[in-house]
Design a protein around this motif. Sequence first.
Motif, PDB file in Angstrom:
ATOM      1  N   TYR A  73       0.874  -1.170   0.000  1.00 23.27           N
ATOM      2  CA  TYR A  73       0.000   0.000   0.000  1.00 23.27           C
ATOM      3  C   TYR A  73       0.913   1.222   0.000  1.00 23.27           C
ATOM      4  CZ  TYR A  73      -3.658   3.234   1.582  1.00 23.27           C
ATOM      5  OH  TYR A  73      -4.539   4.289   1.702  1.00 23.27           O
ATOM      6  N   LEU A  74       1.010   1.887  -1.128  1.00 24.85           N
ATOM      7  CA  LEU A  74       2.001   2.938  -1.347  1.00 24.85           C
ATOM      8  C   LEU A  74       1.862   4.110  -0.378  1.00 24.85           C
ATOM      9  CD1 LEU A  74       2.066   2.921  -5.249  1.00 24.85           C
ATOM     10  CD2 LEU A  74       3.578   1.712  -3.651  1.00 24.85           C
ATOM     11  N   ASN A  75       0.654   4.434   0.019  1.00 24.47           N
ATOM     12  CA  ASN A  75       0.457   5.558   0.932  1.00 24.47           C
ATOM     13  C   ASN A  75       1.112   5.320   2.290  1.00 24.47           C
ATOM     14  OD1 ASN A  75      -1.945   5.494  -1.036  1.00 24.47           O
ATOM     15  ND2 ASN A  75      -1.922   7.605  -0.281  1.00 24.47           N
ATOM     16  N   GLU A  76       1.302   4.075   2.665  1.00 18.26           N
ATOM     17  CA  GLU A  76       1.973   3.764   3.928  1.00 18.26           C
ATOM     18  C   GLU A  76       3.495   3.821   3.803  1.00 18.26           C
ATOM     19  OE1 GLU A  76      -1.358   0.795   5.926  1.00 18.26           O
ATOM     20  OE2 GLU A  76       0.490  -0.072   5.121  1.00 18.26           O
ATOM     21  N   LEU A  77       4.000   3.788   2.580  1.00 10.95           N
ATOM     22  CA  LEU A  77       5.448   3.770   2.357  1.00 10.95           C
ATOM     23  C   LEU A  77       6.060   5.148   2.144  1.00 10.95           C
ATOM     24  CD1 LEU A  77       5.740   0.782  -0.157  1.00 10.95           C
ATOM     25  CD2 LEU A  77       6.097   0.754   2.317  1.00 10.95           C
ATOM     26  N   PHE A  78       5.294   6.046   1.540  1.00 13.31           N
ATOM     27  CA  PHE A  78       5.862   7.303   1.080  1.00 13.31           C
ATOM     28  C   PHE A  78       5.266   8.506   1.795  1.00 13.31           C
ATOM     29  CE2 PHE A  78       6.076   4.559  -2.831  1.00 13.31           C
ATOM     30  CZ  PHE A  78       7.434   4.327  -2.750  1.00 13.31           C
ATOM     31  N   ASP A  79       6.054   9.576   1.846  1.00 15.06           N
ATOM     32  CA  ASP A  79       5.559  10.831   2.411  1.00 15.06           C
ATOM     33  C   ASP A  79       5.105  11.779   1.310  1.00 15.06           C
ATOM     34  OD1 ASP A  79       8.002  11.485   1.346  1.00 15.06           O
ATOM     35  OD2 ASP A  79       8.803  12.395   3.157  1.00 15.06           O
ATOM     36  N   PHE A  80       4.954  11.263   0.088  1.00 19.70           N
ATOM     37  CA  PHE A  80       4.431  12.044  -1.033  1.00 19.70           C
ATOM     38  C   PHE A  80       3.155  11.382  -1.544  1.00 19.70           C
ATOM     39  CE2 PHE A  80       7.797   9.236  -2.770  1.00 19.70           C
ATOM     40  CZ  PHE A  80       7.064   8.490  -3.696  1.00 19.70           C
ATOM     41  N   ASN A  81       2.357  12.148  -2.274  1.00 20.02           N
ATOM     42  CA  ASN A  81       1.144  11.631  -2.888  1.00 20.02           C
ATOM     43  C   ASN A  81       1.566  10.640  -3.983  1.00 20.02           C
ATOM     44  OD1 ASN A  81      -1.624  11.452  -3.226  1.00 20.02           O
ATOM     45  ND2 ASN A  81      -1.774  13.261  -4.515  1.00 20.02           N
ATOM     46  N   PRO A  82       1.234   9.360  -3.864  1.00 21.14           N
ATOM     47  CA  PRO A  82       1.760   8.350  -4.789  1.00 21.14           C
ATOM     48  C   PRO A  82       1.067   8.322  -6.157  1.00 21.14           C
ATOM     49  CG  PRO A  82       0.384   7.287  -3.161  1.00 21.14           C
ATOM     50  CD  PRO A  82       0.454   8.745  -2.788  1.00 21.14           C
ATOM     51  N   THR A  83       1.162   9.451  -6.843  1.00 17.57           N
ATOM     52  CA  THR A  83       0.688   9.501  -8.221  1.00 17.57           C
ATOM     53  C   THR A  83       1.663   8.723  -9.097  1.00 17.57           C
ATOM     54  OG1 THR A  83       1.959  11.503  -8.677  1.00 17.57           O
ATOM     55  CG2 THR A  83      -0.321  11.800  -7.878  1.00 17.57           C
ATOM     56  N   CYS A  84       1.283   8.451 -10.309  1.00 17.63           N
ATOM     57  CA  CYS A  84       2.176   7.759 -11.240  1.00 17.63           C
ATOM     58  C   CYS A  84       3.446   8.584 -11.457  1.00 17.63           C
ATOM     59  CB  CYS A  84       1.437   7.512 -12.562  1.00 17.63           C
ATOM     60  SG  CYS A  84       2.266   6.370 -13.681  1.00 17.63           S
ATOM     61  N   GLU A  85       3.295   9.900 -11.554  1.00 17.88           N
ATOM     62  CA  GLU A  85       4.440  10.781 -11.754  1.00 17.88           C
ATOM     63  C   GLU A  85       5.442  10.681 -10.601  1.00 17.88           C
ATOM     64  OE1 GLU A  85       0.859  12.916 -13.657  1.00 17.88           O
ATOM     65  OE2 GLU A  85       1.232  11.560 -11.984  1.00 17.88           O
ATOM     66  N   MET A  86       4.936  10.760  -9.381  1.00 19.05           N
ATOM     67  CA  MET A  86       5.817  10.739  -8.209  1.00 19.05           C
ATOM     68  C   MET A  86       6.438   9.356  -7.994  1.00 19.05           C
ATOM     69  SD  MET A  86       5.937  13.822  -7.293  1.00 19.05           S
ATOM     70  CE  MET A  86       6.779  13.678  -5.728  1.00 19.05           C
ATOM     71  N   LEU A  87       5.666   8.317  -8.266  1.00 17.93           N
ATOM     72  CA  LEU A  87       6.212   6.968  -8.166  1.00 17.93           C
ATOM     73  C   LEU A  87       7.318   6.768  -9.202  1.00 17.93           C
ATOM     74  CD1 LEU A  87       6.145   4.218  -6.815  1.00 17.93           C
ATOM     75  CD2 LEU A  87       4.279   3.575  -8.374  1.00 17.93           C
ATOM     76  N   GLY A  88       7.119   7.306 -10.403  1.00 21.38           N
ATOM     77  CA  GLY A  88       8.153   7.225 -11.433  1.00 21.38           C
ATOM     78  C   GLY A  88       9.435   7.928 -11.017  1.00 21.38           C
TER      79      GLY A  88
END
Length: 127
Positions: A73-88
Amino acid sequence: MKIGKVGISKVFTFDSAHHLNDYQGKCKNIHGHTYKLEVTLKGIPDKKGFVIDFHDLDDIIENQVLSKIDHKYLNELFDFNPTCEMLGLWLWDEILKKISDLDLSLEKLVLWETPTSYITIDKKDME
């Protein structure tokens, strides 16, 4: 024969869930994707003729990068909004870290969030 730089590309898939913060569409709710990732590295072939062995590239991406986000669950891993752009952009940084000791450059990354929607990051845009 002239030897020059050669690009080597490999495609990967992984599954992750997320929701989008500050978003008013359906994606504000938790949902998942089967992402498709294409990575292109460039270098000069070594004495065996390899820029990098496909198996070694697979090990770097699958085991050292995607294992951190696959079936998570990406929201639990990152301190940024996990959009496709930010994940890239995160993937770009992670891959760069893993190839920093190799005589290769990360040339391009393409990340599909759906079969028809994707982002592209090119080396020239990250310099």
